[in-house]
Scaffold this active site. Structure first.
Site, PDB file in Angstrom:
ATOM      1  N   LYS A  45       0.739  -1.368   0.008  1.00  0.00           N
ATOM      2  CA  LYS A  45      -0.092   0.047   0.005  1.00  0.00           C
ATOM      3  C   LYS A  45       1.030   1.159   0.112  1.00  0.00           C
ATOM      4  O   LYS A  45       0.762   2.216  -0.760  1.00  0.00           O
ATOM      5  CB  LYS A  45      -0.979   0.098   1.247  1.00  0.00           C
ATOM      6  CG  LYS A  45      -1.807   1.093   1.091  1.00  0.00           C
ATOM      7  CD  LYS A  45      -2.873   1.091   2.508  1.00  0.00           C
ATOM      8  CE  LYS A  45      -4.125   0.143   2.376  1.00  0.00           C
ATOM      9  NZ  LYS A  45      -5.107   0.967   1.284  1.00  0.00           N
ATOM     10  N   ARG A 113      -3.325   2.804   8.650  1.00  0.00           N
ATOM     11  CA  ARG A 113      -3.774   1.389   8.101  1.00  0.00           C
ATOM     12  C   ARG A 113      -2.308   0.550   7.881  1.00  0.00           C
ATOM     13  O   ARG A 113      -1.472   1.256   7.733  1.00  0.00           O
ATOM     14  CB  ARG A 113      -4.105   1.763   6.597  1.00  0.00           C
ATOM     15  CG  ARG A 113      -5.421   2.522   6.367  1.00  0.00           C
ATOM     16  CD  ARG A 113      -5.928   2.473   4.928  1.00  0.00           C
ATOM     17  NE  ARG A 113      -6.808   3.672   4.567  1.00  0.00           N
ATOM     18  CZ  ARG A 113      -7.985   3.575   4.526  1.00  0.00           C
ATOM     19  NH1 ARG A 113      -8.655   2.404   4.459  1.00  0.00           N
ATOM     20  NH2 ARG A 113      -8.864   4.491   4.408  1.00  0.00           N
ATOM     21  N   GLY A 122      -7.909  -7.405   4.879  1.00  0.00           N
ATOM     22  CA  GLY A 122      -8.555  -7.592   6.069  1.00  0.00           C
ATOM     23  C   GLY A 122      -8.136  -8.375   7.106  1.00  0.00           C
ATOM     24  O   GLY A 122      -8.759  -8.674   8.119  1.00  0.00           O
ATOM     25  N   MET A 124      -5.324  -7.499   8.832  1.00  0.00           N
ATOM     26  CA  MET A 124      -4.896  -6.515  10.116  1.00  0.00           C
ATOM     27  C   MET A 124      -5.630  -5.539  10.136  1.00  0.00           C
ATOM     28  O   MET A 124      -6.728  -5.411   9.461  1.00  0.00           O
ATOM     29  CB  MET A 124      -3.344  -6.365   9.557  1.00  0.00           C
ATOM     30  CG  MET A 124      -2.319  -7.340   9.450  1.00  0.00           C
ATOM     31  SD  MET A 124      -0.763  -6.598   9.011  1.00  0.00           S
ATOM     32  CE  MET A 124      -0.941  -6.589   7.569  1.00  0.00           C
ATOM     33  N   ARG A 357      -4.510  -0.645  -7.490  1.00  0.00           N
ATOM     34  CA  ARG A 357      -3.751  -1.959  -7.832  1.00  0.00           C
ATOM     35  C   ARG A 357      -4.003  -2.611  -8.763  1.00  0.00           C
ATOM     36  O   ARG A 357      -5.235  -2.189  -9.279  1.00  0.00           O
ATOM     37  CB  ARG A 357      -3.808  -2.674  -6.413  1.00  0.00           C
ATOM     38  CG  ARG A 357      -5.066  -3.131  -6.134  1.00  0.00           C
ATOM     39  CD  ARG A 357      -5.459  -3.666  -4.673  1.00  0.00           C
ATOM     40  NE  ARG A 357      -6.753  -3.770  -4.380  1.00  0.00           N
ATOM     41  CZ  ARG A 357      -7.550  -4.020  -3.234  1.00  0.00           C
ATOM     42  NH1 ARG A 357      -6.521  -4.162  -2.169  1.00  0.00           N
ATOM     43  NH2 ARG A 357      -8.738  -4.044  -3.131  1.00  0.00           N
ATOM     44  N   HIS A 476     -10.216 -42.585  -4.652  1.00  0.00           N
ATOM     45  CA  HIS A 476     -10.976 -43.001  -5.864  1.00  0.00           C
ATOM     46  C   HIS A 476     -11.919 -42.156  -6.431  1.00  0.00           C
ATOM     47  O   HIS A 476     -11.717 -41.758  -7.814  1.00  0.00           O
ATOM     48  CB  HIS A 476     -11.740 -44.144  -5.284  1.00  0.00           C
ATOM     49  CG  HIS A 476     -12.764 -44.728  -6.474  1.00  0.00           C
ATOM     50  ND1 HIS A 476     -14.074 -44.616  -6.761  1.00  0.00           N
ATOM     51  CD2 HIS A 476     -12.369 -45.919  -7.533  1.00  0.00           C
ATOM     52  CE1 HIS A 476     -14.370 -45.208  -7.873  1.00  0.00           C
ATOM     53  NE2 HIS A 476     -13.349 -45.980  -8.228  1.00  0.00           N
ATOM     54  N   SER A 793       8.949 -43.066 -14.731  1.00  0.00           N
ATOM     55  CA  SER A 793       7.956 -42.291 -14.632  1.00  0.00           C
ATOM     56  C   SER A 793       7.601 -42.088 -13.097  1.00  0.00           C
ATOM     57  O   SER A 793       7.558 -43.005 -12.388  1.00  0.00           O
ATOM     58  CB  SER A 793       6.613 -42.579 -15.254  1.00  0.00           C
ATOM     59  OG  SER A 793       5.852 -41.582 -14.949  1.00  0.00           O
ATOM     60  N   CYS A 860       3.955 -38.780 -13.301  1.00  0.00           N
ATOM     61  CA  CYS A 860       2.606 -39.108 -13.807  1.00  0.00           C
ATOM     62  C   CYS A 860       1.661 -38.969 -12.444  1.00  0.00           C
ATOM     63  O   CYS A 860       0.484 -39.468 -12.623  1.00  0.00           O
ATOM     64  CB  CYS A 860       2.440 -40.316 -14.578  1.00  0.00           C
ATOM     65  SG  CYS A 860       2.820 -41.754 -13.381  1.00  0.00           S
ATOM     66  N   TYR A 880       9.092 -34.880 -19.389  1.00  0.00           N
ATOM     67  CA  TYR A 880       7.742 -34.460 -19.266  1.00  0.00           C
ATOM     68  C   TYR A 880       7.097 -34.676 -18.145  1.00  0.00           C
ATOM     69  O   TYR A 880       7.358 -35.112 -17.122  1.00  0.00           O
ATOM     70  CB  TYR A 880       6.608 -35.531 -20.555  1.00  0.00           C
ATOM     71  CG  TYR A 880       6.962 -36.842 -20.133  1.00  0.00           C
ATOM     72  CD1 TYR A 880       5.737 -37.368 -19.224  1.00  0.00           C
ATOM     73  CD2 TYR A 880       7.756 -37.913 -20.277  1.00  0.00           C
ATOM     74  CE1 TYR A 880       5.456 -38.750 -18.960  1.00  0.00           C
ATOM     75  CE2 TYR A 880       7.689 -39.136 -20.139  1.00  0.00           C
ATOM     76  CZ  TYR A 880       6.570 -39.474 -19.146  1.00  0.00           C
ATOM     77  OH  TYR A 880       6.595 -40.890 -18.717  1.00  0.00           O
TER      78      TYR A 880
HETATM   79  C1  PEP Z   1       1.189 -42.700  -8.448  1.00  0.00           C
HETATM   80  O1  PEP Z   1       1.158 -43.580  -7.561  1.00  0.00           O
HETATM   81  O2  PEP Z   1       1.732 -41.520  -8.326  1.00  0.00           O
HETATM   82  C2  PEP Z   1       0.281 -43.050  -9.753  1.00  0.00           C
HETATM   83  C3  PEP Z   1       0.290 -42.504 -10.611  1.00  0.00           C
HETATM   84  O3  PEP Z   1      -0.157 -44.285  -9.711  1.00  0.00           O
HETATM   85  P1  PEP Z   1      -1.588 -44.597  -8.990  1.00  0.00           P
HETATM   86  O4  PEP Z   1      -2.231 -43.086  -8.594  1.00  0.00           O
HETATM   87  O5  PEP Z   1      -2.586 -45.316  -9.898  1.00  0.00           O
HETATM   88  O6  PEP Z   1      -1.262 -45.527  -7.612  1.00  0.00           O
END
Ligand code: PEP
Ligand code: MG
Length: 914
Positions: A45, A113, A122, A124, A357, A476, A793, A860, A880
């Site tokens: 500020k 302020r 909000g 402080m 801002r 899940h 991976s 992954c 990747y």
């Molecule tokens: C992981 O464990 O990061 C993964 C991609 O496999 P899963 O979530 O199927 O166990």
């Protein structure tokens, strides 16, 4: 010298700070001591006020006491220079204004302020109208010719000062206020007449005396010093501490204090106040946008008591002021080179700018504004890439709730497991969802469960959104819905889901089947009632253009986690450059398939298992064919079966209940003959820790025929595609490897089956066999594993689970208290723990590449779609990241930002090596 609050735990930091040469920075009257780059010193500020002054805007003058004073206060003693410089700055301010603080016929009043380096809205404290006392209020009443305004300002000061500085409970002030208001029979605060306000002031002062043993301070300087110190203290209040923890703001930054001459928008019909944006923050449209009220203070505009007018009305009412405001705001936008969110006050026909801002905006607006500003020559294409938060791109891919103008009741906040919005009627079982969908009883359905299992899949398919009261970001429900691109709020612990009574109980409400609720999967909110939604806009031309700037910049490749051809097609639409994870067990989630999968798992001997596998083979082959076709010559990584058994088998408890119910009611039922052996086998297979049990490569090692069947299905499909002119790129991935021996075992089966199929079909395809790194032991021995594995991976869901030793399905039981106590800054299953799990990833990559220099390495786990984690993956040189289709845009943008940041600041040598 002022005594502060000593934080013993951190007091040692005092030694590391050098004394600043200047504590107090003035602004106003056409010049400022500071500038906009001094956020560390002046806070956001203060730096903004200095910058606005330097830009020639009409800013009410004042001064900023710098952040080091707050740090000194926290360490226990503030330099005497602070008081001295503050007095000098006040002197300058008084001269500039031709007024004296709280004295004389035209008393100067100021606001005090907080303002830290990072905005903490909000969190402080603020004090307005400081300087008023028993005398000054009379002068103000006379001067303004508006006694109501003067007494109201004074009573507001006593209330704010009493609450913030003197610790008098706010409720006690409110009680006095409400009692007198009720007696006067008025509905709105502004209807109270001067005499009633005077009486409130008398009562307020009595309250202060009673609660503190002292009178409300009449000395303006005394008020100022006390208010300043209270703002310093407010840096340490619980709200502020929590906010900093959540937003990763260093506790030692401290806040600056801004003291600024008050200007009043409630001096009469020639005064007013308003807020606005230089462009529409919802759509990005290049239009002047805002609201204002005449004869009002700032809070009246936002409180909803009076309905503000559109800013375009101001053009008619006060054309000169309007033109001035427009000229200033466009100037500010050019100066800051970004859309501005501003506040202004008109005092007796004179315009003052209180704040400006960079404005907050939706994802749609962020992209549009970035593109427009490049076209207007305000920013470069590279800057535009940083003007959009990667997560904001969700806005284009998923529906959103329309909240504007709606009264919203948030019932609970769970995990934002899968983004988007869903509005529908509640159903408590998958069967009911399927039934009500099929017979058209409910048009849109929210499936509400304690948690979901593969048996719920058919219900999940027809539902618009899923709400669970248990489970984390990798539960899940979370994983499956993200794949489906369906909104999900998971682990909403405040919800009690009574599946038997078919009731959802939350926040004192009971929702029954058919009642409407709305879910916001982007924030995790569960909202009562039926809100409207805005549809997804993945083909938006602005988005397409923006992504065409983003993609050429990034180095990381972006793949998708997709299990079935439908998801693969979706992923390609969102820019996937391959599939980084096909969870083959998910191919059997469909209702007509899960039975075969179960039979296979429950088989008691190899012969039965082979029988069951035979039925699964053509299904798998057909799915792989579909995947290869959808992805053409892009790489497709197929993971061998990895079903945590508890996710695929009937629940032992459910079977027990069903059996005992049948024994009581229909003891001769033939179903009992089926269920009893099933229960016996389920009991045999029961695992205490299924996540650490017979899963991953252990399944293929214990039952090699499973790996054989899957390899055959993969190669037969690939050969079939190739023989029709296709060009499939196969990567076969072995899950949950902990040692080179496990890898060798499974790779041998895959290669043997490949050779068999190629021989049988007279055709070959190129393929690689690699592994997931999901266990610390695999990371530690990655150099050995790379002898056999042709790619890695990182399965960071399991790697996080096994590194922390925290069940990924149960983290919700304690995550809130871990976050609250600062033990975790965030959910490590959502954002990669770079210090621990990340270190393993970095180390394993280096070790693996030591053995195999060209080792292709990706990630992954769910972290592949989290912007911070993607940036980390870029830094450590992965090839990747792979994420669910609906996170692809986010990952693409995060990867581009990481690459550009590296060009701007150079590579991070500490992250790239180990
Ligand atoms: C992981 O464990 O990061 C993964 C991609 O496999 P899963 O979530 O199927 O166990
Ligand atoms: Mg895993």
């Amino acid at each position: 010298m002022t005594q502060g609050v000593v934080d013993q735990a951190s007091a040692g930091k005092a030694d590391t700070t050098s004394t600043p040469t200047k504590y107090v920075y003035s602004f106003g009257g056409g010049k400022a001591d500071g500038n906009g780059r001094m956020k560390d010193v002046l806070g956001g500020k203060g730096a903004g006020l200095a910058e606005m002054t330097n830009a020639g805007l009409p800013v009410p003058p004042g001064f900023t006491i710098q952040t080091e004073s707050c740090r000194e206060y926290m360490r226990g003693s503030v330099s005497p220079k602070v008081d001295a410089e503050m007095h000098a700055a006040l002197d300058r301010l008084e001269k500039l204004q031709g007024q004296k603080l709280g004295t004389g016929e035209n008393p100067l009043l100021v606001s005090v302020r907080s303002g830290a380096k990072f905005s903490m809205p909000g969190m402080m404290d603020t004090i307005l109208n400081l300087g008023l006392n028993d005398k000054a209020v009379e002068a103000l009443a006379k001067l303004s010719n508006n006694p109501r305004f003067a007494y109201d300002s004074y009573r507001r000061l006593i209330q704010m000062f009493g609450d913030v500085v003197l610790d008098v409970p706010k409720k006690k002030f409110e009680h006095i206020f409400d009692t007198i208001k009720e007696r006067e029979g008025v509905k709105f605060d502004y209807e109270l007449q001067p005499d009633a306000l005077k009486e409130i002031i008398v009562e307020y002062k009595k309250l202060v005396r009673k609660e503190t043993g002292k009178d409300f301070p009449q000395g303006p300087l005394d008020q100022l010093v006390q208010a300043r110190d209270a703002v310093f203290r407010s840096w340490q209040n619980d709200r502020a501490k929590t906010y900093r923890r959540i937003n990763h703001i260093d506790d030692w930054l401290g806040t600056a204090v801004n003291v600024q001459a008050m200007v009043f928008g409630n001096l009469g019909e020639n005064s007013g106040t308003g807020v606005g944006f230089t462009r529409n923050p919802a759509t990005g449209e290049h239009v002047f946008f805002g609201e204002y009220l005449m004869n009002a203070q700032g809070e009246d505009v936002v409180s909803g008591v009076r309905t503000p007018l559109s800013i375009s009305e101001l053009e008619r009412a006060m054309p000169k002021v309007y033109d001035h405001l427009r000229a200033i705001t466009w100037k500010m936008e050019k100066h800051y080179r970004d859309m501005q969110d501003f506040e202004f006050t008109i005092q007796d026909g004179k315009l003052y700018m209180l704040q400006t801002r960079n404005g907050k905006r939706t994802g749609l607006a962020a992209v549009r504004i970035a593109i427009d500003m490049v076209r207007e020559g305000l920013i470069t294409q590279e800057e535009a890439i940083f003007r959009v938060e990667p997560n904001q791109l969700y806005d284009f891919l998923v529906p959103r709730l329309i909240e504007k103008g709606e009264k919203i009741e948030v019932l609970a906040t769970g995990l934002p497991a899968s983004p988007g919005a869903a509005v529908g009627q509640i159903v408590f079982t998958a069967e009911d969802a399927v039934k009500f969908h099929a017979n058209g009883a409910y048009r849109t359905i929210i499936l509400v469960r304690g948690e979901t299992t593969p048996e719920d899949i058919a219900g999940m398919e027809v539902a618009t959104g899923i709400l669970t009261s248990r489970g984390g970001m990798t539960s899940h429900a979370a994983v499956v819905t993200r794949g489906m691109g369906k909104c999900c709020v998971a682990g909403a612990g405040d919800c009690t889901v009574d599946e038997h009574a078919k009731e959802l109980r939350v926040k004192g409400h009971t929702f029954k089947q058919g009642d409407w609720i709305s879910l916001d999967g982007t924030t995790g909110r569960v909202i009562a009632g039926q809100l409207k939604t805005l549809p997804a806009q993945p083909d938006d031309p602005d988005l397409v253009k923006f992504m065409s700037w983003v993609d050429p910049v990034r180095k990381l490749r972006i793949r998708a986690n997709a299990d079935v051809p439908r998801d693969a097609k979706q992923a390609r639409l969102f820019g996937a450059e391959g599939i980084g994870l096909c969870r083959t067990e998910h191919m059997f989630f469909a209702e007509d398939r899960i039975g075969h999968m179960r039979t296979m798992i429950l088989s008691e001997n190899e012969k039965d298992r082979r029988e069951a596998l035979k039925k699964l083979l053509p299904m798998q082959r057909a799915d792989f064919l579909g995947l290869f076709k959808a992805m053409e010559s892009l790489p497709v990584t197929i993971r061998l079966l990895d079903p945590p058994l508890h996710e695929f088998l009937p629940q032992r408890e459910d079977l027990l209940v069903e059996i005992s119910h049948l024994e009581d009611t229909k003891p001769r039922s033939p179903k009992l003959k089926e269920l009893r052996p099933l229960l016996a086998r389920v009991q045999e297979l029961h695992e205490t820790n299924p996540m650490l049990g017979l899963r991953g490569c252990r399944l293929g090692i214990a039952f090699p025929e499973i790996t054989e069947m899957q390899s055959r299905a993969i190669f037969e499909a690939a050969v079939a595609v190739k023989s029709k002119g296709g060009d499939p790129h196969l990567e076969i991935m072995v899950p949950l490897i902990g040692s080179i021996e496990e890898m060798r075992n499974q790779a041998a089966i895959v290669r043997r089956v490949a050779a068999d199929v190629f021989k049988e079909k007279g055709e070959t395809v190129d393929f690689m066999v690699g592994t997931m790194i999901e266990l610390p032991r695999a990371a530690l021995t990655a150099d050995q594993i790379a002898e056999e594995a042709e790619f890695f991976s990182f399965g960071t869901n399991d790697l996080t689970q096994t590194t922390f030793g925290i069940s990924r399905d149960d983290i919700n039981h304690f995550l809130p208290s871990y976050i609250k106590q600062g033990i975790f800054k965030q959910d490590p299953f959502a954002t990669l723990d770079q210090a621990g799990v990340g270190l393993l990833v970095k180390m394993a990559t280096a070790k693996g590449r030591n053995t195999r220099p060209n080792l292709k390495v990706g990630i992954c786990g769910e972290h592949g779609g989290d912007p911070e984690s993607v940036k980390f993956c870029h830094k450590i040189g992965l090839n990747y990241v792979s994420c669910s289709p609906f996170r692809l845009l986010t990952a693409r943008l995060a990867a581009a930002q990481a690459a550009l940041q590296e060009i701007q600041t150079g590579p991070d040598i500490h992250s790239g090596t180990c």
